[in-house]
Design a protein around this motif. Structure first.
Motif, PDB file in Angstrom:
ATOM      1  N   ASN A   1       1.125 -12.179   1.657  1.00  0.00           N
ATOM      2  CA  ASN A   1       1.768 -10.451   1.708  1.00  0.00           C
ATOM      3  C   ASN A   1       0.417  -9.100   1.337  1.00  0.00           C
ATOM      4  N   LEU A   2      -0.147  -8.030   2.119  1.00  0.00           N
ATOM      5  CA  LEU A   2      -0.919  -7.281   2.201  1.00  0.00           C
ATOM      6  C   LEU A   2      -0.457  -6.045   1.338  1.00  0.00           C
ATOM      7  N   ASN A   3      -1.329  -5.891   0.345  1.00  0.00           N
ATOM      8  CA  ASN A   3      -0.748  -4.914  -0.824  1.00  0.00           C
ATOM      9  C   ASN A   3      -1.975  -3.148   0.641  1.00  0.00           C
ATOM     10  N   VAL A   4      -1.484  -2.639   0.986  1.00  0.00           N
ATOM     11  CA  VAL A   4      -1.833  -1.125   1.587  1.00  0.00           C
ATOM     12  C   VAL A   4      -1.519  -0.023   0.860  1.00  0.00           C
ATOM     13  N   LYS A   5      -2.491   0.635   0.431  1.00  0.00           N
ATOM     14  CA  LYS A   5      -1.958   1.578  -0.262  1.00  0.00           C
ATOM     15  C   LYS A   5      -2.724   2.742   0.517  1.00  0.00           C
ATOM     16  N   TYR A   6      -3.510   3.475   1.005  1.00  0.00           N
ATOM     17  CA  TYR A   6      -3.996   4.228   2.022  1.00  0.00           C
ATOM     18  C   TYR A   6      -3.561   4.267   3.320  1.00  0.00           C
ATOM     19  N   ASN A   7      -3.186   5.291   4.320  1.00  0.00           N
ATOM     20  CA  ASN A   7      -3.061   4.852   5.325  1.00  0.00           C
ATOM     21  C   ASN A   7      -4.901   6.366   6.103  1.00  0.00           C
TER      22      ASN A   7
END
Length: 545
Positions: A267-273
């Motif tokens: 699983n990836l933890n993405v903080k910003y788009n």
């Protein structure tokens, strides 16, 4: 193996059940098709030179759909794996028969629905194998019966591929027997781009990998001087299919090679788009670079896209159409479209942009050259004589025009929101000799200011959207922070922050109050003479101060 990703997007002949489509430049493809009514009624099919089954009537173009597909014009050296990979995005492939001597194959899918979806898709998107167009049509046969002892190689490949498919293949709704299921690997792929001659953006990756299922998250980064990405699917099966079909392929002709492995992460933890990372399930995430979060229209497009997640794509009308990309990603993804076999965009085509809603009192060919030159080598600029709020800009190639359109459409220049679209013109015409067009047309073909002339230049890796933070380079030792602050304040904006690079005072970051002010400063000060034979270089930065 070379594969079907790399072919130039030509609108050439594609044969489907409804008839024959002939594109305007089919003669350029180097192969002229036999007549669609050619008699194949008693063709002897040979599998690897041994099998002698008789297949009849494969010329029946308007026949009923069948889960058996007839594939023609295959390159001589093509492998079974490459042919099977054509069908994988659409469902389980249940049988294959290679006719090596005739450069043909029969491919059987588990359901008629999957075959219909595949034929419909490839009628719009000409499939390529080893840089050659191939042709797919329905077979008259409802199932494929082969002598497995004489077709051992093809059957072994098929079994290996089947082993990585599971019952919830998202593109077809077909099921697989439990005995064929092996433990699923990670839904996260690690992607390395080798030989990155052209820039590869997050949206380009999304466009390519979405063919194999719903992409949930992408993170891009540079490691060991290589552009890399982590990409997460909703299902490990999609990752399996994408790796099988895309590993080793070139995104663009002869460069930007995909090297794909499974990540140890699940699983990836993405903080910003933003342009470096994106969570397609969370359109509300901030951009994280001092800029506002995604434009509401773009967020809405993301939200619309995520409504497809978890559904079998085949159940969503038009979901496999290359035109069904959400608007948010469409412009940049189109940069890849020519390299993944989609019609209408090719490596050399659509080099001319139409820019409208310009401030006609302020705009000049030079200012457009400077701004659009951030994303490619501008060859010519023509401000329209009878419509001076519009201009034609010719870039060096189609990829550069796509990048410029993606990054500059909707930005503010001289107080007005500009619109950037692809022009129907192939070139920008220079005025006839002796004709005065008031300096509205300018040829920049030999400009020394082109950023991307040198193959493999670092500039290819530093293409970012317009931002309030600017990257400055080529600063002479005698120029101090206060000098640069004053210089940029004189462009009419407010300098919010400044920072020299610790190890190299030839470079600095400078932050203006708004993106519009930064655009104005870049136009005014890129190539500004700072003395000591140093001309300032200005780019948009991904960093913040």
């Amino acid at each position: 193996m070379d594969g079907y990703v790399i072919g130039p997007a030509r609108r050439i002949v594609t044969e489907v059940a409804v008839g024959v489509k002939r594109g305007s430049d089919e003669l350029l493809s180097g192969s002229v098709l036999s007549s669609p009514n050619s008699n194949m009624s008693s063709m002897v099919v040979t599998a690897n030179g041994n099998d002698s089954k008789k297949f009849k009537g494969e010329d029946k173009m308007d026949g009923a759909p069948s889960r058996v597909l007839h594939i023609r014009k295959l390159p001589g050296e093509v492998t079974e794996t490459e042919v099977i990979a054509l069908g994988l995005p659409f469902g389980k492939v249940t049988n294959i028969l290679m006719l090596k001597g005739k450069n043909q194959a029969f491919l059987e899918l588990a359901t008629e629905e999957a075959a219909i979806t595949m034929v419909n898709y490839y009628s719009a998107v000409t499939p390529h194998l080893r840089n050659q167009p191939i042709y797919i049509q329905y077979s008259n046969h409802k199932e494929l019966k082969t002598d497995n002892t004489l077709n051992q190689r093809a059957q072994a490949v098929l079994q290996a591929v089947t082993a990585v498919q599971t019952a919830n293949t998202p593109l077809s709704g077909t099921t697989v027997s439990e005995s064929a299921v092996t433990p699923a690997q990670s839904p996260v792929l690690r992607i390395i781009i080798d030989n990155m001659y052209y820039p590869v953006t997050l949206d380009v990756l999304h466009q390519i990998f979405s063919k194999f299922g719903a992409v949930l998250k992408i993170i891009t980064f540079t490691k060991n001087n290589q552009f890399q990405a982590l990409l997460q699917y909703g299902d490990p099966v999609n990752a399996q299919q994408a790796k099988l079909a895309l590993d080793g392929q070139n995104i663009y002709n002869a460069c930007c090679t995909l090297r794909i492995d499974f990540s140890k992460l699940v699983n990836l933890n993405v903080k910003y788009n933003n342009d470096k990372s994106r969570d397609y399930t969370r359109p509300d995430l901030p951009s994280g670079d001092g800029q506002p979060a995604l434009d509401p229209a773009i967020a809405a497009a993301f939200a619309k896209e995520t409504s497809l997640l978890g559904l079998p794509v085949a159940a969503v009308p038009g979901a496999l159409s290359p035109l069904a990309i959400p608007n948010a990603a469409a412009a940049a993804a189109a940069a890849a479209a020519g390299r993944v076999g989609m019609p209408g965009v090719s490596a050399g085509g659509n080099t001319v942009l139409l820019v409208s809603n310009l401030n006609e009192e302020m705009v000049t060919p030079q200012s457009l050259f400077t701004l659009f030159g951030v994303y490619g080598d501008v060859q010519r600029v023509k401000i329209l004589y009878n419509k001076k709020d519009s201009a034609l800009i010719q870039m060096a190639d189609g990829n550069q025009s796509q990048l410029a359109m993606n990054h500059l459409n909707g930005q503010k220049m001289y107080g007005k929101i500009i619109r950037v679209t692809l022009s129907k013109h192939q070139t920008v015409q220079l005025p006839r000799e002796g004709l005065d067009d008031q300096g509205l047309t300018k040829d920049f073909g030999n400009s020394p200011l082109h950023r991307f002339k040198k193959p493999g230049s670092k500039n290819f890796q530093n293409i970012f959207p317009p931002s309030a933070t600017l990257h400055l380079s080529n600063i002479p030792p005698s120029v101090a922070e206060e000098d640069l602050r004053t210089l940029f304040a004189n462009t009419g904006g407010t300098v919010k922050a400044f920072k020299f690079f610790q190890r190299d005072h030839k470079m600095a970051l400078l932050q203006m109050a708004t993106v519009e002010e930064a655009i104005q400063a870049l136009i005014d000060l890129h190539n500004y003479n700072l003395g000591e034979n140093h001309h300032l270089r200005v780019s948009f930065s991904k960093s913040t101060i």
